[in-house]
Motif scaffolding. Sequence first.
Motif, PDB file in Angstrom:
ATOM      1  N   LYS A 141       0.818  -1.206   0.000  1.00 27.91           N
ATOM      2  CA  LYS A 141       0.000   0.000   0.000  1.00 27.91           C
ATOM      3  C   LYS A 141       0.857   1.264   0.000  1.00 27.91           C
ATOM      4  N   ILE A 142       1.908   1.268   0.817  1.00 25.71           N
ATOM      5  CA  ILE A 142       2.792   2.430   0.874  1.00 25.71           C
ATOM      6  C   ILE A 142       3.530   2.599  -0.454  1.00 25.71           C
ATOM      7  N   LEU A 143       4.054   1.481  -0.992  1.00 28.85           N
ATOM      8  CA  LEU A 143       4.746   1.549  -2.274  1.00 28.85           C
ATOM      9  C   LEU A 143       3.827   2.111  -3.364  1.00 28.85           C
ATOM     10  N   ASN A 144       2.592   1.633  -3.408  1.00 30.53           N
ATOM     11  CA  ASN A 144       1.652   2.114  -4.414  1.00 30.53           C
ATOM     12  C   ASN A 144       1.371   3.602  -4.240  1.00 30.53           C
ATOM     13  N   ALA A 145       1.265   4.036  -2.992  1.00 29.59           N
ATOM     14  CA  ALA A 145       1.015   5.460  -2.738  1.00 29.59           C
ATOM     15  C   ALA A 145       2.191   6.310  -3.203  1.00 29.59           C
ATOM     16  N   TRP A 146       3.408   5.857  -2.922  1.00 31.72           N
ATOM     17  CA  TRP A 146       4.609   6.598  -3.347  1.00 31.72           C
ATOM     18  C   TRP A 146       4.645   6.752  -4.864  1.00 31.72           C
ATOM     19  N   TYR A 147       4.412   5.650  -5.555  1.00 33.15           N
ATOM     20  CA  TYR A 147       4.555   5.676  -7.007  1.00 33.15           C
ATOM     21  C   TYR A 147       3.309   6.207  -7.714  1.00 33.15           C
ATOM     22  N   ARG A 148       2.184   6.246  -7.003  1.00 34.67           N
ATOM     23  CA  ARG A 148       0.971   6.828  -7.565  1.00 34.67           C
ATOM     24  C   ARG A 148       0.930   8.330  -7.339  1.00 34.67           C
ATOM     25  N   ASP A 167      13.399   1.290 -12.111  1.00 31.52           N
ATOM     26  CA  ASP A 167      12.277   0.609 -12.759  1.00 31.52           C
ATOM     27  C   ASP A 167      11.648   1.593 -13.729  1.00 31.52           C
ATOM     28  N   ALA A 168      11.629   1.253 -15.016  1.00 28.75           N
ATOM     29  CA  ALA A 168      11.133   2.167 -16.043  1.00 28.75           C
ATOM     30  C   ALA A 168       9.638   2.429 -15.929  1.00 28.75           C
ATOM     31  N   THR A 169       8.881   1.517 -15.309  1.00 28.12           N
ATOM     32  CA  THR A 169       7.436   1.728 -15.179  1.00 28.12           C
ATOM     33  C   THR A 169       7.091   2.549 -13.944  1.00 28.12           C
ATOM     34  N   ARG A 170       8.023   2.670 -13.000  1.00 28.39           N
ATOM     35  CA  ARG A 170       7.782   3.416 -11.765  1.00 28.39           C
ATOM     36  C   ARG A 170       8.593   4.706 -11.701  1.00 28.39           C
ATOM     37  N   GLY A 171       9.795   4.673 -12.278  1.00 28.40           N
ATOM     38  CA  GLY A 171      10.656   5.845 -12.227  1.00 28.40           C
ATOM     39  C   GLY A 171      11.015   6.222 -10.808  1.00 28.40           C
ATOM     40  N   ILE A 172      10.933   7.524 -10.491  1.00 28.36           N
ATOM     41  CA  ILE A 172      11.259   8.003  -9.149  1.00 28.36           C
ATOM     42  C   ILE A 172       9.996   8.323  -8.352  1.00 28.36           C
ATOM     43  N   GLY A 173       8.859   7.827  -8.806  1.00 25.04           N
ATOM     44  CA  GLY A 173       7.618   8.027  -8.071  1.00 25.04           C
ATOM     45  C   GLY A 173       7.264   9.492  -7.946  1.00 25.04           C
ATOM     46  N   ASN A 174       6.912   9.916  -6.719  1.00 25.31           N
ATOM     47  CA  ASN A 174       6.534  11.314  -6.507  1.00 25.31           C
ATOM     48  C   ASN A 174       7.742  12.238  -6.338  1.00 25.31           C
ATOM     49  N   GLY A 175       8.959  11.670  -6.424  1.00 22.50           N
ATOM     50  CA  GLY A 175      10.170  12.484  -6.358  1.00 22.50           C
ATOM     51  C   GLY A 175      10.577  12.898  -4.972  1.00 22.50           C
ATOM     52  N   LEU A 176       9.907  12.350  -3.942  1.00 26.22           N
ATOM     53  CA  LEU A 176      10.208  12.715  -2.558  1.00 26.22           C
ATOM     54  C   LEU A 176      11.014  11.618  -1.879  1.00 26.22           C
ATOM     55  N   CYS A 177      11.746  12.004  -0.834  1.00 27.22           N
ATOM     56  CA  CYS A 177      12.553  11.041  -0.083  1.00 27.22           C
ATOM     57  C   CYS A 177      11.731  10.390   1.024  1.00 27.22           C
ATOM     58  N   ILE A 178      12.223   9.264   1.497  1.00 21.13           N
ATOM     59  CA  ILE A 178      11.610   8.529   2.607  1.00 21.13           C
ATOM     60  C   ILE A 178      11.365   9.480   3.792  1.00 21.13           C
ATOM     61  N   PRO A 179      10.208   9.433   4.459  1.00 21.13           N
ATOM     62  CA  PRO A 179       9.073   8.521   4.262  1.00 21.13           C
ATOM     63  C   PRO A 179       7.987   9.085   3.357  1.00 21.13           C
ATOM     64  N   ALA A 180       8.200  10.299   2.825  1.00 22.25           N
ATOM     65  CA  ALA A 180       7.177  10.916   1.980  1.00 22.25           C
ATOM     66  C   ALA A 180       7.151  10.321   0.578  1.00 22.25           C
ATOM     67  N   GLY A 181       8.232   9.665   0.178  1.00 26.85           N
ATOM     68  CA  GLY A 181       8.329   9.081  -1.146  1.00 26.85           C
ATOM     69  C   GLY A 181       9.300   7.932  -1.162  1.00 26.85           C
TER      70      GLY A 181
END
Length: 335
Positions: free
Chosen positions: A4-11, A163-177
């Motif tokens: 869930k957290i991973l999906n939130a980061w990358y979504r 990961d080419a399908t995820r990239g850097i997600g929301n571009g934020l560092c742990i724990p925000a991204g």
Amino acid sequence: MTEKILNAWYRGAWWLYLLQPLACLYLWLRSWHIYRQPKLGKNLLPLVVIGNITVGGTGKTPLVVALVAALKSKGLRCAIISRGYGSKVGAGPHCVTAEDNAHTVGDEPLLLSQLTGVPVVVGWRRKSSIAWLAEQKQFDLVISDDGLQHNAIKGDVEWCLLDATRGIGNGLCIPAGPLREPATKLSQVNQVFTTGMPSSTINANIKHYMQGHTLCHLHPRLDQLKRVFDDLVVPWPDVAKPMFAVAAVGHPKRFFDDLRHRGYDVDGKGYADHYQFKEHDLPQHELIMTAKDAVKCRSWAQAKNNEPPKPWLYATQSLTIAPAQIDALLLELGL
């Protein structure tokens, strides 16, 4: 890390921006730790670091295996160092042997040892691992499996994998991204690779931080299918047959998608990366798992108590590194 957290980061869930103060604290603590580190000297052996800047699987293991194979084909003697996540080795150094198991040295080091046939040295003091290998006077270079964020070492060449399908997600560092360090790191490494299904939008976002460096896409593929209990290669089953699969890796869905791309109807169950399976987690009927999971489950799959071996299978993964990439690496290392 929960899915869930991973999906939130990358979504890019909006509420993650509320955690930015904690991300700033994380970066401050990281900078303070780097400041306290002694000045890095010259590596005792040429060092290649293969890592990532994101949380979640990017496919480092197939890249390390492919690099070792390419270097061996050129007559170079290499060894691998690894932290050994979840191992009992501690600071190390400990060279993986045939008597070791995944519980002792970690699943990835054991798998790398089996797939490459080169020494794999485990321990969270990677600098000590390099020093031990240098004392052996048998190696031309060392490959660090992960380690871009390990401040006690600095690679002579550093490769970053995304990961080419995820990239850097929301571009934020742990724990925000999902970032372990700011995306500006992409401009500081020697080469950035991507794996998975490429996206023009995500590629453009990655290239924004690379400051003109070349982005190279790798194409990992499922290769052989083997029996867990004895590593014997077997044919891939008929695609008309439904397939149950498990994966305890950084990105389980990608493994299931790879199986689907081969035409299979997959019922997949994902677990956290490095999850230590319990015997009751796995059904008695046929299933397919990753090679990283197989090294943890082999003893359970073998015949015992007059019962036949478990009909569990695992898929190996392979990729090819362009010869030009290897030539550029050796030039940068002076080899």
